[in-house]
Design a protein around this motif. Structure first.
Motif, mmCIF file in Angstrom:
data_model
loop_
_atom_site.group_PDB
_atom_site.id
_atom_site.type_symbol
_atom_site.label_atom_id
_atom_site.label_comp_id
_atom_site.label_asym_id
_atom_site.label_seq_id
_atom_site.Cartn_x
_atom_site.Cartn_y
_atom_site.Cartn_z
ATOM 1 N N ILE A 28 0.739 -1.161 0.012
ATOM 2 C CA ILE A 28 0.063 -0.023 -0.021
ATOM 3 C C ILE A 28 0.877 1.123 0.036
ATOM 4 O O ILE A 28 1.463 1.453 1.193
ATOM 5 N N PRO A 29 1.200 1.955 -1.141
ATOM 6 C CA PRO A 29 1.924 3.056 -1.273
ATOM 7 C C PRO A 29 1.495 4.354 -0.444
ATOM 8 O O PRO A 29 0.249 4.534 -0.122
ATOM 9 N N PRO A 30 2.312 5.301 -0.031
ATOM 10 C CA PRO A 30 2.012 6.415 0.865
ATOM 11 C C PRO A 30 0.760 7.090 0.111
ATOM 12 O O PRO A 30 -0.052 7.401 1.103
ATOM 13 N N TRP A 31 0.819 7.193 -1.425
ATOM 14 C CA TRP A 31 -0.096 8.146 -1.866
ATOM 15 C C TRP A 31 -1.376 7.817 -1.729
ATOM 16 O O TRP A 31 -2.601 8.278 -1.975
ATOM 17 N N ILE A 32 -1.597 6.170 -1.606
ATOM 18 C CA ILE A 32 -2.784 5.611 -1.428
ATOM 19 C C ILE A 32 -3.366 5.632 0.141
ATOM 20 O O ILE A 32 -4.540 6.170 0.708
ATOM 21 N N LEU A 33 -2.469 5.317 0.964
ATOM 22 C CA LEU A 33 -2.770 5.185 2.405
ATOM 23 C C LEU A 33 -3.208 6.381 3.116
ATOM 24 O O LEU A 33 -3.971 6.545 3.897
ATOM 25 N N PHE A 34 -2.339 7.452 2.526
ATOM 26 C CA PHE A 34 -2.472 8.878 3.202
ATOM 27 C C PHE A 34 -3.985 9.481 2.813
ATOM 28 O O PHE A 34 -4.474 10.592 3.306
ATOM 29 N N LYS A 35 -4.707 8.692 2.048
ATOM 30 C CA LYS A 35 -5.972 9.463 1.579
ATOM 31 C C LYS A 35 -6.879 8.938 2.687
ATOM 32 O O LYS A 35 -7.797 9.859 2.661
ATOM 33 N N ASN A 36 -6.570 7.943 3.288
ATOM 34 C CA ASN A 36 -7.297 7.462 4.587
ATOM 35 C C ASN A 36 -7.043 7.850 5.954
ATOM 36 O O ASN A 36 -7.643 7.461 7.031
ATOM 37 N N ILE A 37 -5.802 8.689 5.837
ATOM 38 C CA ILE A 37 -5.591 9.122 7.201
ATOM 39 C C ILE A 37 -5.952 10.629 7.595
ATOM 40 O O ILE A 37 -6.341 11.334 6.559
ATOM 41 N N ASN A 38 -6.276 10.942 8.549
ATOM 42 C CA ASN A 38 -6.850 12.333 9.016
ATOM 43 C C ASN A 38 -5.817 13.520 8.873
ATOM 44 O O ASN A 38 -4.401 13.191 8.913
ATOM 45 N N PHE A 39 -6.128 14.546 8.617
ATOM 46 C CA PHE A 39 -5.370 15.701 8.511
ATOM 47 C C PHE A 39 -4.316 16.115 9.556
ATOM 48 O O PHE A 39 -3.060 16.200 9.481
ATOM 49 N N ALA A 40 -4.649 15.746 10.718
ATOM 50 C CA ALA A 40 -4.118 15.843 11.929
ATOM 51 C C ALA A 40 -2.662 15.117 11.957
ATOM 52 O O ALA A 40 -1.606 15.315 12.252
#
Length: 335
Positions: free
Chosen positions: A160-172
């Motif tokens: 799961i590359p960062p540009w995919i995973l980071f879509k599901n993490i919150n802004f904080a």
């Protein structure tokens, strides 16, 4: 038990407002508004603007509050819309730098050794908690509970590359990840996001972190329908001394005073312009602000209500002019 806030039906709520000297010209309209918007949002949300000792001034009408509330929400929606662009841009650059410098494998790029080792116990806890939350996004044993697009990559890909995973993490959490990056990684993120600003790298890092913090704090107020118009931060984040050396000094010219120890809604607007380098989006913000203000001016029967919004929020009444001036800043020298 005698409750501080006992139940009151809508007729009783109307009577409370009349007793507090709020002018109610149309009771049926007022009840419908309270049913739709809630007493707390419509009345408590603006009581600091119009009351003294919990009593209205005898001039403010229920319709004034209704119009102000609707404009406030419209204006907040304009701001919220562009914070989504900012969040996407920030996460995209963050993922780009992390995947380039470490890996596209989540087991590698989320390794704690890729981040600084904080000195304080509190910061260690924040880093550990952030990485744990991010890891938990894709480690859920029930794959159907994982949000897209991470779920698809969990099911169909071998990483799961960062540009995919980071879509599901919150802004904080995204901001926390940036905060704990190693120095060279942080500088790379900073230079990519703020490539349009020519200042020393340390100033650039401070400007990016603080602008993100302000936007996150105010967006949280908007997202949770909390008091946006009166909200002030607990300390000053936006460094005006840094802005004085950039094109953003234009925004400072419209401040009544530079000697404040907090950030307000205007700070959020400045931070948005700082983090959006796309000329089209900058002009679009100005257009959206102008449209929202034009509707408010048409519907605000009481000019005092229009002025009250700006005095309480501390947003300059000339905000649409400022936005357009910045959009065409090459035509409006700021020196």
């Amino acid at each position: 038990m005698c409750y501080d806030k006992p139940f009151k039906d809508f007729d009783e709520q109307i009577q409370i407002l009349k007793d507090r000297k709020l002018i109610i010209e149309d009771k049926d309209f007022a009840i419908k508004a309270l049913q739709t918007l809630s007493y707390y949002d419509l009345i408590n949300g603006y009581k600091e603007c119009f009351t003294k000792d919990d009593e209205y001034d005898g001039e403010t009408t229920f319709l004034d509050l209704y119009i102000l509330h609707n404009f406030n929400r419209t204006f907040q929606n304009v701001l919220f819309k562009y914070t989504v662009y900012i969040e996407t841009h920030f996460k995209t650059i963050l993922a780009y730098v992390i995947s380039k410098n470490y890996s596209v494998d989540e087991n590698l790029y989320l390794n704690k050794n890729n981040f600084i080792n904080p000195n304080s116990t509190e910061k260690k806890k924040i880093l550990n908690a952030t990485l744990k939350r991010v890891n938990n996004i894709f480690k859920n044993k029930n794959i159907e509970d994982i949000d897209e697009p991470t779920r698809h990559y969990k099911k169909c890909k071998n990483h799961i590359p960062p540009w995919i995973l980071f879509k599901n993490i919150n802004f904080a959490d995204a901001v926390n990840i940036y905060s704990f990056l190693r120095g060279s990684d942080k500088e790379e993120v900073c230079n990519l996001i703020l490539s349009h600003i020519d200042i020393p790298i340390n100033d650039k890092k401070e400007l990016l972190k603080n602008s993100l913090t302000i936007i996150r704090k105010f967006r949280n107020k908007i997202a949770h329908n909390l008091k946006f118009i009166t909200y002030k931060t607990d300390k000053k984040y936006l460094n005006y001394d840094i802005l004085k050396n950039t094109d953003y000094k234009l925004f400072l010219k419209f401040l009544p005073s530079l000697n404040v120890d907090y950030d307000n809604a205007y700070s959020m607007i400045i931070s948005m312009f700082i983090l959006i380098s796309d000329d089209f989006l900058i002009t679009q913000i100005a257009c959206d602000i102008e449209y929202a203000l034009s509707i408010f001016k048409q519907k605000a029967l009481n000019q005092r209500i229009f002025e009250k919004f700006f005095s309480i929020s501390e947003i300059p009444e000339d905000i649409q002019k400022i936005a357009y001036m910045f959009s065409f800043k090459d035509m409006f020298p700021t020196t």
